[in-house]
Design a protein around this motif. Structure first.
Motif, PDB file in Angstrom:
ATOM      1  N   THR A 111       0.826  -1.212   0.000  1.00  0.00           N
ATOM      2  CA  THR A 111       0.000   0.000   0.000  1.00  0.00           C
ATOM      3  C   THR A 111       0.865   1.269   0.000  1.00  0.00           C
ATOM      4  O   THR A 111       0.335   2.374  -0.087  1.00  0.00           O
ATOM      5  CB  THR A 111      -0.911   0.038   1.240  1.00  0.00           C
ATOM      6  N   ALA A 112       2.187   1.102   0.115  1.00  0.00           N
ATOM      7  CA  ALA A 112       3.068   2.279   0.159  1.00  0.00           C
ATOM      8  C   ALA A 112       3.027   3.043  -1.164  1.00  0.00           C
ATOM      9  O   ALA A 112       2.764   2.468  -2.224  1.00  0.00           O
ATOM     10  CB  ALA A 112       4.503   1.843   0.442  1.00  0.00           C
ATOM     11  N   VAL A 113       3.288   4.346  -1.061  1.00  0.00           N
ATOM     12  CA  VAL A 113       3.422   5.179  -2.256  1.00  0.00           C
ATOM     13  C   VAL A 113       4.910   5.475  -2.431  1.00  0.00           C
ATOM     14  O   VAL A 113       5.586   5.864  -1.474  1.00  0.00           O
ATOM     15  CB  VAL A 113       2.642   6.503  -2.103  1.00  0.00           C
ATOM     16  N   VAL A 114       5.432   5.252  -3.642  1.00  0.00           N
ATOM     17  CA  VAL A 114       6.847   5.505  -3.924  1.00  0.00           C
ATOM     18  C   VAL A 114       6.974   6.880  -4.578  1.00  0.00           C
ATOM     19  O   VAL A 114       6.323   7.144  -5.598  1.00  0.00           O
ATOM     20  CB  VAL A 114       7.421   4.418  -4.862  1.00  0.00           C
ATOM     21  N   LEU A 115       7.797   7.742  -3.994  1.00  0.00           N
ATOM     22  CA  LEU A 115       7.991   9.089  -4.548  1.00  0.00           C
ATOM     23  C   LEU A 115       9.373   9.202  -5.189  1.00  0.00           C
ATOM     24  O   LEU A 115      10.376   8.761  -4.610  1.00  0.00           O
ATOM     25  CB  LEU A 115       7.870  10.146  -3.444  1.00  0.00           C
ATOM     26  N   ILE A 116       9.421   9.783  -6.377  1.00  0.00           N
ATOM     27  CA  ILE A 116      10.684   9.984  -7.094  1.00  0.00           C
ATOM     28  C   ILE A 116      10.703  11.431  -7.604  1.00  0.00           C
ATOM     29  O   ILE A 116       9.703  11.917  -8.135  1.00  0.00           O
ATOM     30  CB  ILE A 116      10.827   9.001  -8.287  1.00  0.00           C
ATOM     31  N   GLY A 117      11.844  12.098  -7.422  1.00  0.00           N
ATOM     32  CA  GLY A 117      11.932  13.532  -7.759  1.00  0.00           C
ATOM     33  C   GLY A 117      12.202  13.811  -9.224  1.00  0.00           C
ATOM     34  O   GLY A 117      13.009  14.689  -9.551  1.00  0.00           O
ATOM     35  N   LYS A 118      11.527  13.109 -10.125  1.00  0.00           N
ATOM     36  CA  LYS A 118      11.739  13.348 -11.564  1.00  0.00           C
ATOM     37  C   LYS A 118      11.017  14.614 -12.008  1.00  0.00           C
ATOM     38  O   LYS A 118       9.887  14.864 -11.590  1.00  0.00           O
ATOM     39  CB  LYS A 118      11.191  12.167 -12.368  1.00  0.00           C
ATOM     40  N   ARG A 119      11.662  15.356 -12.895  1.00  0.00           N
ATOM     41  CA  ARG A 119      11.052  16.575 -13.447  1.00  0.00           C
ATOM     42  C   ARG A 119      11.052  16.500 -14.970  1.00  0.00           C
ATOM     43  O   ARG A 119      12.053  16.102 -15.574  1.00  0.00           O
ATOM     44  CB  ARG A 119      11.840  17.814 -12.998  1.00  0.00           C
ATOM     45  N   ARG A 120       9.958  16.913 -15.570  1.00  0.00           N
ATOM     46  CA  ARG A 120       9.862  16.882 -17.037  1.00  0.00           C
ATOM     47  C   ARG A 120      10.949  17.717 -17.699  1.00  0.00           C
ATOM     48  O   ARG A 120      11.482  17.368 -18.732  1.00  0.00           O
ATOM     49  CB  ARG A 120       8.491  17.424 -17.478  1.00  0.00           C
ATOM     50  N   GLU A 121      11.246  18.854 -17.059  1.00  0.00           N
ATOM     51  CA  GLU A 121      12.166  19.808 -17.671  1.00  0.00           C
ATOM     52  C   GLU A 121      13.598  19.275 -17.725  1.00  0.00           C
ATOM     53  O   GLU A 121      14.418  19.758 -18.504  1.00  0.00           O
ATOM     54  CB  GLU A 121      12.129  21.099 -16.830  1.00  0.00           C
ATOM     55  N   GLU A 122      13.873  18.247 -16.927  1.00  0.00           N
ATOM     56  CA  GLU A 122      15.261  17.836 -16.746  1.00  0.00           C
ATOM     57  C   GLU A 122      15.938  17.300 -18.002  1.00  0.00           C
ATOM     58  O   GLU A 122      17.122  17.530 -18.228  1.00  0.00           O
ATOM     59  CB  GLU A 122      15.331  16.793 -15.627  1.00  0.00           C
ATOM     60  N   SER A 123      15.204  16.540 -18.824  1.00  0.00           N
ATOM     61  CA  SER A 123      15.813  16.024 -20.054  1.00  0.00           C
ATOM     62  C   SER A 123      14.706  15.635 -21.027  1.00  0.00           C
ATOM     63  O   SER A 123      13.572  15.392 -20.602  1.00  0.00           O
ATOM     64  CB  SER A 123      16.684  14.798 -19.750  1.00  0.00           C
ATOM     65  N   PRO A 124      15.031  15.560 -22.310  1.00  0.00           N
ATOM     66  CA  PRO A 124      14.005  15.175 -23.298  1.00  0.00           C
ATOM     67  C   PRO A 124      13.380  13.833 -22.955  1.00  0.00           C
ATOM     68  O   PRO A 124      12.191  13.611 -23.151  1.00  0.00           O
ATOM     69  CB  PRO A 124      14.792  15.102 -24.611  1.00  0.00           C
ATOM     70  N   ASP A 125      14.203  12.934 -22.390  1.00  0.00           N
ATOM     71  CA  ASP A 125      13.698  11.604 -22.063  1.00  0.00           C
ATOM     72  C   ASP A 125      12.639  11.648 -20.957  1.00  0.00           C
ATOM     73  O   ASP A 125      11.835  10.737 -20.821  1.00  0.00           O
ATOM     74  CB  ASP A 125      14.871  10.733 -21.608  1.00  0.00           C
ATOM     75  N   ARG A 126      12.670  12.704 -20.161  1.00  0.00           N
ATOM     76  CA  ARG A 126      11.728  12.795 -19.025  1.00  0.00           C
ATOM     77  C   ARG A 126      10.565  13.754 -19.311  1.00  0.00           C
ATOM     78  O   ARG A 126       9.782  14.080 -18.426  1.00  0.00           O
ATOM     79  CB  ARG A 126      12.493  13.201 -17.769  1.00  0.00           C
ATOM     80  N   ALA A 127      10.471  14.192 -20.572  1.00  0.00           N
ATOM     81  CA  ALA A 127       9.476  15.226 -20.922  1.00  0.00           C
ATOM     82  C   ALA A 127       8.039  14.764 -20.758  1.00  0.00           C
ATOM     83  O   ALA A 127       7.136  15.593 -20.606  1.00  0.00           O
ATOM     84  CB  ALA A 127       9.708  15.691 -22.356  1.00  0.00           C
ATOM     85  N   ASN A 128       7.809  13.451 -20.784  1.00  0.00           N
ATOM     86  CA  ASN A 128       6.430  12.959 -20.638  1.00  0.00           C
ATOM     87  C   ASN A 128       6.173  12.342 -19.265  1.00  0.00           C
ATOM     88  O   ASN A 128       5.215  11.590 -19.092  1.00  0.00           O
ATOM     89  CB  ASN A 128       6.122  11.922 -21.722  1.00  0.00           C
ATOM     90  N   THR A 129       7.008  12.657 -18.317  1.00  0.00           N
ATOM     91  CA  THR A 129       6.831  12.092 -16.972  1.00  0.00           C
ATOM     92  C   THR A 129       5.428  12.405 -16.457  1.00  0.00           C
ATOM     93  O   THR A 129       5.029  13.567 -16.389  1.00  0.00           O
ATOM     94  CB  THR A 129       7.882  12.703 -16.008  1.00  0.00           C
ATOM     95  N   PRO A 130       4.661  11.379 -16.078  1.00  0.00           N
ATOM     96  CA  PRO A 130       3.325  11.635 -15.531  1.00  0.00           C
ATOM     97  C   PRO A 130       3.415  11.951 -14.042  1.00  0.00           C
ATOM     98  O   PRO A 130       4.430  11.661 -13.402  1.00  0.00           O
ATOM     99  CB  PRO A 130       2.615  10.292 -15.732  1.00  0.00           C
ATOM    100  N   GLU A 131       2.356  12.526 -13.487  1.00  0.00           N
ATOM    101  CA  GLU A 131       2.400  12.758 -12.030  1.00  0.00           C
ATOM    102  C   GLU A 131       2.331  11.422 -11.283  1.00  0.00           C
ATOM    103  O   GLU A 131       3.042  11.220 -10.303  1.00  0.00           O
ATOM    104  CB  GLU A 131       1.240  13.659 -11.586  1.00  0.00           C
ATOM    105  N   PHE A 132       1.478  10.513 -11.772  1.00  0.00           N
ATOM    106  CA  PHE A 132       1.329   9.215 -11.094  1.00  0.00           C
ATOM    107  C   PHE A 132       1.510   8.056 -12.071  1.00  0.00           C
ATOM    108  O   PHE A 132       1.139   8.161 -13.235  1.00  0.00           O
ATOM    109  CB  PHE A 132      -0.079   9.071 -10.492  1.00  0.00           C
TER     110      PHE A 132
END
Ligand code: SF4
Length: 250
Positions: A111-132
């Motif tokens: 039931t735990a929620v895993v949090l990761i500090g990814k940001r869309r702006e950080e790289s083209p590969d992360r541009a589609n990072t969803p919130e969940f």
């Protein structure tokens, strides 16, 4: 029992990870655990950073944990080759497996929620990072949350400033060098880190970086490219999706 889920922040203790911890503190999230995976390939200076940031996380009332992996050198020996972009097994073995082993024990109900500090702006590969991500297969079917997905670098730096943490001029050094290293990272390697790669390349008889990628065979050739080689846009934007999944370099 509050009924609230456990919150588990997956970190490498770079800028984004520390901003993530500060955000969780400001949001007053309950029952927060901060998990760092020892890849056995960190820069020699990185363990001091880990100790310092674990103490800081503890001072906020969070529970820090360092979990151990097989380590890059033995992984490379067993696989008889280096992880590359086509087959990037390092994230799974050095981060995914130890993280899952820890969380499956700490959170058997999943039931735990895993949090990761990814940001869309950080790289083209992360541009589609969803919130969940719901039911993440890489996190034992748990929910993954990227609360900073829309944060700009300025937003992130403001979180670090409120935490009293200086912005690092480089990515996390949890793996040094990372298989996705770029010119600036190579130029920041110490002679000892370069020799560590060279020794392992000689031992297993294979170069860490594909010769085609840098037009060079072996780490010393790659260092030559980093110092004098021409820019390659494809390298600048290159990042394997699996590194993104496990928050590498954050
Ligand atoms: S930081 Fe780089 S080398 Fe280390 S596990 Fe992630 S992708 Fe692999």
């Amino acid at each position: 029992m509050s009924g609230e889920p456990m919150h588990v922040i997956s970190v490498s203790y770079g800028n984004d990870s520390c901003a993530m911890i500060q955000w969780a503190h400001e949001m007053k999230l309950p029952d927060v655990h901060v998990v760092y995976c020892n890849t056995g390939w960190a820069s020699p200076s990185w363990p001091m950073r880990v100790i310092k940031m674990e103490a800081w996380a503890k001072s906020l009332g969070f529970q820090p944990h360092t979990v151990s992996s097989i380590g890059m050198p033995d992984l490379v020996r067993i696989k008889k080759g280096w992880p590359g972009n086509a087959q990037q097994f390092c994230t799974a073995h050095l981060k995914g497996v130890p993280f899952l082993q820890w969380i499956d024990e700490a959170d058997p109900e999943r039931t735990a929620v895993v949090l990761i500090g990814k940001r869309r702006e950080e790289s083209p590969d992360r541009a589609n990072t969803p919130e969940f991500i719901y039911g993440s297969e890489y996190h034992g079917g748990r929910k993954v949350w990227h609360p900073l997905y829309l944060h700009t670098e300025a937003d992130r730096n403001a979180l670090l400033a409120r935490a009293g943490i200086e912005v690092l001029p480089h990515r996390s050094k949890e793996c040094s060098p990372c298989v996705n290293a770029k010119r600036a990272t190579f130029l920041s390697l110490s002679p000892g880190e370069i020799e560590r790669v060279n020794d392992l390349e000689v031992e297993i008889g294979k170069p860490m970086y594909r010769p085609k990628r840098f037009g060079a065979l072996g780490i010393h050739g790659v260092m030559e490219w980093a110092k004098n080689g021409r820019d390659r846009g494809d390298i600048e934007n290159e990042e394997a999706a699996c590194a993104g999944l496990f928050g590498c370099g954050l």
